[in-house]
Write a protein that holds these residues in place. Structure first.
Motif, PDB file in Angstrom:
ATOM      1  N   THR A 152       0.825  -1.201   0.000  1.00  0.00           N
ATOM      2  CA  THR A 152       0.000   0.000   0.000  1.00  0.00           C
ATOM      3  C   THR A 152       0.860   1.253   0.000  1.00  0.00           C
ATOM      4  O   THR A 152       0.561   2.244  -0.666  1.00  0.00           O
ATOM      5  CB  THR A 152      -0.929   0.003   1.236  1.00  0.00           C
ATOM      6  OG1 THR A 152      -1.692  -1.205   1.230  1.00  0.00           O
ATOM      7  CG2 THR A 152      -1.871   1.189   1.206  1.00  0.00           C
ATOM      8  N   THR A 310      -5.691   4.216  -1.860  1.00  0.00           N
ATOM      9  CA  THR A 310      -5.723   2.850  -1.321  1.00  0.00           C
ATOM     10  C   THR A 310      -4.957   2.706  -0.010  1.00  0.00           C
ATOM     11  O   THR A 310      -4.858   1.603   0.518  1.00  0.00           O
ATOM     12  CB  THR A 310      -5.137   1.867  -2.344  1.00  0.00           C
ATOM     13  OG1 THR A 310      -3.774   2.236  -2.636  1.00  0.00           O
ATOM     14  CG2 THR A 310      -5.933   1.865  -3.630  1.00  0.00           C
ATOM     15  N   GLN A 312      -5.624   3.419   2.996  1.00  0.00           N
ATOM     16  CA  GLN A 312      -6.374   2.950   4.162  1.00  0.00           C
ATOM     17  C   GLN A 312      -6.537   1.430   4.142  1.00  0.00           C
ATOM     18  O   GLN A 312      -6.739   0.818   5.191  1.00  0.00           O
ATOM     19  CB  GLN A 312      -7.741   3.633   4.255  1.00  0.00           C
ATOM     20  CG  GLN A 312      -8.749   3.206   3.217  1.00  0.00           C
ATOM     21  CD  GLN A 312      -8.481   3.829   1.871  1.00  0.00           C
ATOM     22  OE1 GLN A 312      -7.780   4.841   1.777  1.00  0.00           O
ATOM     23  NE2 GLN A 312      -9.036   3.253   0.829  1.00  0.00           N
ATOM     24  N   LEU A 313      -6.432   0.815   2.954  1.00  0.00           N
ATOM     25  CA  LEU A 313      -6.533  -0.643   2.876  1.00  0.00           C
ATOM     26  C   LEU A 313      -5.391  -1.289   3.668  1.00  0.00           C
ATOM     27  O   LEU A 313      -5.607  -2.185   4.486  1.00  0.00           O
ATOM     28  CB  LEU A 313      -6.496  -1.085   1.407  1.00  0.00           C
ATOM     29  CG  LEU A 313      -6.788  -2.552   1.083  1.00  0.00           C
ATOM     30  CD1 LEU A 313      -7.234  -2.677  -0.369  1.00  0.00           C
ATOM     31  CD2 LEU A 313      -5.590  -3.462   1.309  1.00  0.00           C
ATOM     32  N   ALA A 316      -5.761  -0.583   7.487  1.00  0.00           N
ATOM     33  CA  ALA A 316      -6.792  -1.427   8.104  1.00  0.00           C
ATOM     34  C   ALA A 316      -6.311  -2.868   8.222  1.00  0.00           C
ATOM     35  O   ALA A 316      -6.528  -3.528   9.251  1.00  0.00           O
ATOM     36  CB  ALA A 316      -8.078  -1.367   7.275  1.00  0.00           C
ATOM     37  N   THR A 320      -5.738  -4.685  11.859  1.00  0.00           N
ATOM     38  CA  THR A 320      -6.561  -5.869  12.120  1.00  0.00           C
ATOM     39  C   THR A 320      -5.694  -7.103  12.316  1.00  0.00           C
ATOM     40  O   THR A 320      -5.993  -7.958  13.160  1.00  0.00           O
ATOM     41  CB  THR A 320      -7.546  -6.101  10.964  1.00  0.00           C
ATOM     42  OG1 THR A 320      -8.312  -4.920  10.754  1.00  0.00           O
ATOM     43  CG2 THR A 320      -8.484  -7.259  11.268  1.00  0.00           C
ATOM     44  N   GLY A 347     -16.110  -6.676   1.132  1.00  0.00           N
ATOM     45  CA  GLY A 347     -15.487  -5.393   0.831  1.00  0.00           C
ATOM     46  C   GLY A 347     -15.109  -5.260  -0.634  1.00  0.00           C
ATOM     47  O   GLY A 347     -15.375  -4.231  -1.271  1.00  0.00           O
ATOM     48  N   ARG A 365     -12.940   4.490  -0.272  1.00  0.00           N
ATOM     49  CA  ARG A 365     -12.192   4.350   0.983  1.00  0.00           C
ATOM     50  C   ARG A 365     -12.861   3.370   1.943  1.00  0.00           C
ATOM     51  O   ARG A 365     -12.192   2.553   2.572  1.00  0.00           O
ATOM     52  CB  ARG A 365     -12.014   5.716   1.643  1.00  0.00           C
ATOM     53  CG  ARG A 365     -11.148   6.672   0.816  1.00  0.00           C
ATOM     54  CD  ARG A 365     -10.711   7.884   1.612  1.00  0.00           C
ATOM     55  NE  ARG A 365      -9.870   8.760   0.828  1.00  0.00           N
ATOM     56  CZ  ARG A 365      -8.573   8.590   0.612  1.00  0.00           C
ATOM     57  NH1 ARG A 365      -7.964   7.545   1.155  1.00  0.00           N
ATOM     58  NH2 ARG A 365      -7.878   9.451  -0.106  1.00  0.00           N
ATOM     59  N   LEU A 366     -14.178   3.436   2.050  1.00  0.00           N
ATOM     60  CA  LEU A 366     -14.858   2.574   3.009  1.00  0.00           C
ATOM     61  C   LEU A 366     -14.852   1.114   2.558  1.00  0.00           C
ATOM     62  O   LEU A 366     -14.619   0.203   3.356  1.00  0.00           O
ATOM     63  CB  LEU A 366     -16.289   3.063   3.235  1.00  0.00           C
ATOM     64  CG  LEU A 366     -17.021   2.448   4.437  1.00  0.00           C
ATOM     65  CD1 LEU A 366     -16.211   2.619   5.714  1.00  0.00           C
ATOM     66  CD2 LEU A 366     -18.400   3.087   4.598  1.00  0.00           C
ATOM     67  N   THR A 369     -11.461  -0.264   3.018  1.00  0.00           N
ATOM     68  CA  THR A 369     -11.196  -0.473   4.445  1.00  0.00           C
ATOM     69  C   THR A 369     -11.798  -1.794   4.910  1.00  0.00           C
ATOM     70  O   THR A 369     -11.170  -2.557   5.655  1.00  0.00           O
ATOM     71  CB  THR A 369     -11.764   0.695   5.275  1.00  0.00           C
ATOM     72  OG1 THR A 369     -11.120   1.912   4.883  1.00  0.00           O
ATOM     73  CG2 THR A 369     -11.544   0.462   6.768  1.00  0.00           C
ATOM     74  N   GLY A 372      -9.624  -4.469   3.722  1.00  0.00           N
ATOM     75  CA  GLY A 372      -8.420  -4.555   4.551  1.00  0.00           C
ATOM     76  C   GLY A 372      -8.662  -5.275   5.862  1.00  0.00           C
ATOM     77  O   GLY A 372      -7.820  -6.058   6.313  1.00  0.00           O
ATOM     78  N   VAL A 373      -9.800  -5.030   6.482  1.00  0.00           N
ATOM     79  CA  VAL A 373     -10.127  -5.734   7.732  1.00  0.00           C
ATOM     80  C   VAL A 373     -10.192  -7.236   7.474  1.00  0.00           C
ATOM     81  O   VAL A 373      -9.643  -8.041   8.247  1.00  0.00           O
ATOM     82  CB  VAL A 373     -11.465  -5.210   8.294  1.00  0.00           C
ATOM     83  CG1 VAL A 373     -11.945  -6.100   9.446  1.00  0.00           C
ATOM     84  CG2 VAL A 373     -11.306  -3.775   8.782  1.00  0.00           C
TER      85      VAL A 373
END
Length: 488
Positions: A152, A310, A312-313, A316, A320, A347, A365-366, A369, A372-373
């Motif tokens: 990332t 990207t 925030q991926l 996250a 996590t 996601g 973004r959401l 994310t 990513g979680v």
């Protein structure tokens, strides 16, 4: 296990291996976003410059199978220090390259070192966990942080270096970081003694390493060639690679001391962990090939802007993964990995269905994310589940099997997504809506692969892991019975 001094801190070993792995993963992602800039710098066709990446991957792939033998023959600490030093040397020379052929050669030298860093580092962490009373999940999550975060950060950092500094610093930046990793590894990793009398399975190496390299080469050519997998440049090396690997499989299952003991796959946690990990890696890392291309081709974002979209991926996923790594030492792995895969699929599916030229930034973004979680709940817990209960003498072979499988799955996933995307974008150039639809249909294949990975994940153990004292007792019991197999 070979005699070794006790590590002062297993966490320190995990942090050192994370630093070394971060360097090689970041280097790979930085170079991937700079290929067009390198083509301009050296006035070379992109098909030639592509070998800056392909040569590195082929060298990396060819040396991974020798990792268990090298650790037994020379000691894991010596091999690890030598691998980092070789990677640093290759980085310094690549930063001083004067033309495309010299850069490609020095990148191959980097790959020879980089191919040993990850499997040897994983073995060191697993040994430290066994010596320190367990906590494999936590330690593997620390060590594996680079695998999720570096891809990332790479496009962001790489875009800045290429645009504002110089392409040479893409490689030279590895020198001080790698030197620090060598110094720290020499200090915190305990010395271990080589195992006398263990010989290299040369016929097995001559089958598996070229076979693995041929498969990677064929997949790379499928990605680069207009004909995809139908191109002779792709299917011929793939056929050769499959033949060599099949020859290795036959040898590994019939000789007493193979290069890699495939009988370890009779161990249910290792087999299920790999069966779930491979399609997940194909889907996830294949989709990561598509994401910057979508931002740049459909939205018109720059390399730096697409990286920032990207970021925030990775954040996250990294956060996590630290929580999941601690949970996997206390909770049955099925209840972490299976929800993680379903979350990742949700996601990525959300992102795919929302694709369009005017996709809202909050949706980007959401949804990423959420992806990513899910990735953070899946990757390292799956590897921990696969390797946790392997007998101590078999740890190097198990770690190498996981790394070979992951490398091949990542290459297959990337090539498959590139070929699917090319077909889905046929005739769509110049039409943003049609381009977005082509990307959407390709992403949905990645979602399907992640959902496929959930099937073996549902079969993972429902029992929580044994207490650390029970784990030490099991290790002592295994050592009292002797090695389950000989890795040569």
């Amino acid at each position: 296990m070979p005699a070794s001094s006790q590590p002062r801190s297993p966490v320190a070993i995990a942090l050192v291996t994370a630093l070394a792995s971060f360097t090689i993963v970041l280097d790979t992602t930085i170079v991937n976003v700079a290929l067009h800039s390198l083509a301009r710098e050296f006035d070379a066709p992109l098909t030639t410059i592509q070998w800056v990446t392909s040569g590195y991957v082929l060298a990396l792939a060819s040396v991974i199978p020798a990792a268990p033998w090298a650790m037994a023959r020379f000691g894991a600490k010596r091999v690890y220090l030598a691998a980092i030093a070789l990677f640093v040397l290759g980085s310094a020379l690549a930063g001083l390259a004067w033309d495309a052929p010299s850069l490609i050669a020095f990148r191959a030298l980097q790959g020879l070192g980089g191919g040993l860093i990850t499997p040897v580092g994983m073995s060191l962490v697993l040994r430290a966990a066994a010596a320190g009373g367990g906590r494999q999940g936590m330690l593997m999550s620390i060590s594996g942080l680079s695998i999720l975060v570096a891809p990332t950060l790479g496009p962001v950092f790489g875009g800045w270096l290429v645009d504002e500094v110089s392409w040479r610093w893409m490689f030279l930046v590895n020198v001080p970081v790698g030197a620090l990793a060598v110094a720290l590894a020499a200090r915190v990793i305990p010395a271990d003694s080589p195992t006398p009398g263990r010989r290299l399975d040369v016929p097995g190496l001559l089958l598996l390493s070229p076979g693995f390299a041929a498969l990677i080469y064929g997949l790379t050519r499928a990605n680069e060639s207009a004909g995809g997998f139908a191109s002779v440049d792709a299917w011929l090396p793939l056929a050769v690679g499959v033949g060599l690997v099949l020859g290795f499989l036959r040898r590994a299952l019939t000789v007493s001391a193979p290069l890699l003991d495939l009988r370890l796959l009779r161990h249910r946690p290792l087999a299920l962990g790999l069966l779930g990990l491979l399609p997940f890696v194909m889907g996830y890392f294949g989709s990561m090939l598509l994401t910057p291309m979508f931002f740049q081709r459909v939205r018109g974002d720059s390399v730096l802007e697409s990286g920032l979209l990207t970021i925030q991926l990775g954040l996250a996923a990294g956060l996590t993964m630290q929580l999941a790594g601690r949970l996997v030492d206390r909770v049955a792995v099925r209840w972490i990995v299976l929800p993680g895969m379903l979350t990742a699929a949700a996601g990525l599916g959300w992102f795919a269905l929302a694709l369009g030229p005017g996709i809202a930034e909050w949706q980007v973004r959401l949804s990423l994310t959420v992806l990513g979680v899910g990735v953070g709940m899946t990757m390292m817990p799956s590897i921990t589940a696969a390797t946790r209960s392997v007998a101590a003498p078999d740890v190097p072979a198990a770690a190498t099997l996981v790394n070979i499988g992951s490398q091949l799955a990542s290459a297959v996933g990337s090539a498959l997504m590139a070929v699917l995307l090319a077909g889905n974008l046929a005739g769509a150039e110049g039409d943003p809506a049609a381009l977005a639809d082509g990307f959407r249909r390709t992403y949905l294949w990645a979602v399907a692969l992640i959902l496929l990975a959930a099937v073996p994940a549902a079969l993972l153990s429902r029992r929580p892991p044994a207490r650390p004292d029970a784990g030490r007792a099991a290790v002592r019991s295994e050592e009292a019975r002797g090695p389950a197999s000989q890795i040569r």
